[in-house]
Design an enzyme around this catalytic site. Sequence first.
Site: not given
Length: 216
Positions: A147, A154
Site C-alpha cells: 500500500y 499514485e
Amino acid sequence: MAGVLSVLRRIYLTLYNWIVFFGWFQVFYLAVKTLKESGHEHVYDAVEKPLLLAQTAAILEILHGLVGLVRSPVSATLPQISSRLYVTWGILWSFPELRSHILVSSLVISWSITEIIRYSFFGTKEAFGSAPSWLLWLRYSTFLLLYPSGITSEVGLIYSALPYIKGSNMYSLRMPNKWNFSFDYYYAGLVALGSPHMYGYMLGQRKKALSKSKTE
C-alpha cells in the site's frame, strides 16, 4: 428460494474474482517481463489493455456493496476505487507524457501483486467457503509494504501530471457557458493528492482477521 440465490451469489462472486485475478496476473507478468527486457519506459504500453480492463472492473465492487452481495462497506471501497480509476484513466490514459515515468512500474507492480492476492483470496473463499491460512496471512499482511509503495507511486504520478493538466485545460470547463458553471481539472488533481486511503482501515481489518484465525 433463498438457498438458490445464495448459490447464484457464490457462483457469480467466484467467477468475478477469478476473472479479475487473471487480468491482474497478466498485468504483473507483462510488467515484469517488459521491465526486464525493455526497461520501465515501455511498461505502460505493455500492460495498458489488461490494466484498464482489470481496474475498471472494480466499479462492480461498489455495486456489490450497494446491493449487499458483499459485506465490505461502500465508504471503504469507494475512495480506493475512485483514486485508482482517477490515476488509471484521469492521469495515465489522459496524459501520455507520464507513461514512461519510472513510477508507472512501481505502481502497476504494487497494484497487481496486491490484487492477485486479494482476488485469489476471495475467489477461493467464495468457491470453497474458506481460504488457507497462508493466503489469509498474505491478504492481510502484504499491504503493509504494497500500500505505501502503491500510494507513493499514485501521488508521485499525480504530482508529475499537474503541469500537463494545467497546460492542457483538459476536462476543464470555463466561464462563461450556458450552465453558468466552471470546473478546473487541475484542482481535482490537487484534491486527489490529499484524499484519504484505506491504510488505516486495512490495519483494523488485519487485526480482526488474524485474531479470528488464531481462535479457530
